[in-house]
Design an enzyme around this catalytic site. Structure first.
Site, PDB file in Angstrom:
ATOM      1  CB  THR A   1      -0.527  -3.810   7.707  1.00  0.00           C
ATOM      2  OG1 THR A   1       0.828  -3.743   8.151  1.00  0.00           O
ATOM      3  CG2 THR A   1      -0.989  -2.425   7.303  1.00  0.00           C
TER       4      THR A   1
ATOM      5  CE  LYS B   1       8.389   3.937   3.441  1.00  0.00           C
ATOM      6  NZ  LYS B   1       7.411   3.682   2.371  1.00  0.00           N
TER       7      LYS B   1
ATOM      8  CG  ASP C   1       2.624  -7.092  -3.720  1.00  0.00           C
ATOM      9  OD1 ASP C   1       2.130  -6.271  -2.925  1.00  0.00           O
ATOM     10  OD2 ASP C   1       3.577  -7.852  -3.415  1.00  0.00           O
TER      11      ASP C   1
ATOM     12  CE1 TYR D   1       9.560   1.480   5.846  1.00  0.00           C
ATOM     13  CE2 TYR D   1       9.633   3.206   7.514  1.00  0.00           C
ATOM     14  CZ  TYR D   1       8.911   2.424   6.634  1.00  0.00           C
ATOM     15  OH  TYR D   1       7.547   2.578   6.539  1.00  0.00           O
TER      16      TYR D   1
ATOM     17  CB  VAL E   1       3.290 -11.152 -10.398  1.00  0.00           C
ATOM     18  CG1 VAL E   1       4.555 -11.497  -9.612  1.00  0.00           C
ATOM     19  CG2 VAL E   1       2.073 -11.849  -9.785  1.00  0.00           C
TER      20      VAL E   1
END
Ligand SMILES: NC(=O)c1ccc[n+]([C@@H]2O[C@H](COP(=O)([O-])OP(=O)(O)OC[C@H]3O[C@@H](n4cnc5c(N)ncnc54)[C@H](O)[C@@H]3O)[C@@H](O)[C@H]2O)c1
Length: 258
Positions: A193, A162, A38, A158, A64
């Site tokens: 989330t 996708k 991440d 977005y 990272v």
């Protein structure tokens, strides 16, 4: 009984976020050694620590890296292989959202969202595939969205990224089948989330109001919990899906058929 991913090593991008962390935990429960990758150092460290606490003996390595940079994606893959000795599964979860109408979208934002949502997946796969081949095969699971197959106003950038992941998944499945690498994609619907809870709070909407807002949105009348998305990802990552490749699985409580 050995877990579904016993003796397997998995790399999960976006492992510091909601769906990525839940996937990391489920994979660890199923016996996998897990590299969580991440760009958010605090997020990935706390996700790794939570998994270690929850799953006795879990092998988890936080890494990272900014997957949108090819050198970083490669470094993350190399780190996982150096640490765990092999790589068998890759799950591409990292993603960002932008809320600009297409007519206003500028080049900088296009580059940013294409970088994280499409190129990071491409770079991670490119770096990982030699290791999956060396292991005699493996699995790749990409995370798209229900809006990869549906149109709506306001998140066109977005949604474009996708949709791109669906084509990427199919092409890679064809290319890698001779190397016994299966590639599939899941399309989650709204999943509750921390990202969504935080964003709602910023506009004065509580978590319970947010949950209630989904009542007419899909056939089950609610958000998914991250673990409900992690299970289909696990299915594609393990041998139970051994005859499935190039598939798109809607994990959307019927959102896309309404
Ligand atoms: N939550 C939902 O309702 C939902 C629905 C459909 C699809 N999805 C997709 O599922 C994925 C995870 O969603 P989430 O809700 O858990 O989101 P999240 O924001 O909690 O997690 C995304 C993670 O990706 C990381 N990330 C961002 N840019 C990165 C980069 N350049 N390199 C490495 N890591 C990076 C973030 O730091 C974060 O930890 C995303 O791809 C999202 O588009 C989510």
């Amino acid at each position: 009984m050995p877990g579904r991913l016993a003796n397997r090593t998995a790399l999960i991008t976006g492992g510091g976020g909601g769906i990525g962390a839940a996937t990391g935990r489920l994979f660890a429960e199923e016996g996998a050694a897990v590299a969580l990758v991440d760009s958010d150092p605090a997020g990935v460290e706390s996700a790794a620590e939570a998994i270690r606490k929850a799953v006795h003996g879990a092998a988890v390595r936080p890494v990272v890296a900014d997957g949108a940079q090819e050198t970083d994606a490669r470094r993350a893959v190399d780190d996982a292989v150096a640490h765990f000795g092999a790589l068998h599964c890759v799950v591409n979860v990292a993603g960002i959202r932008l809320y600009t109408p297409l007519v206003e979208a500028d080049a900088k934002d296009w580059e940013r969202i294409l970088g994280v949502n499409v190129l990071a997946t491409a770079y991670t796969c490119k770096a990982a595939i030699p290791h999956l081949r060396a292991a005699g095969g493996g699995t790749i699971v990409n995370v798209s969205s229900v809006y990869g197959v549906m149109g709506r106003a306001g998140m066109g950038q977005y949604d474009t990224t996708k949709a791109a992941l669906l084509g990427f998944t199919r092409a890679l499945a064809v290319e890698e089948a001779p190397h016994r690498i299966r590639v599939n994609v899941v399309c989650p619907g709204g999943t509750i989330t921390p990202y969504h809870i935080r964003r709602a709070a910023e506009s004065g909407v509580s978590e319970s109001q947010l949950r209630a807002s989904r009542q007419r949105d899909n056939l089950l009348g609610r958000f998914a919990e991250p673990r409900e998305v992690a299970y289909p990802i696990l299915f594609f990552a393990c041998e139970e899906s051994s005859f499935i490749t190039g598939a798109t699985l809607m994990v959307d409580a019927g959102r896309s058929i309404l």
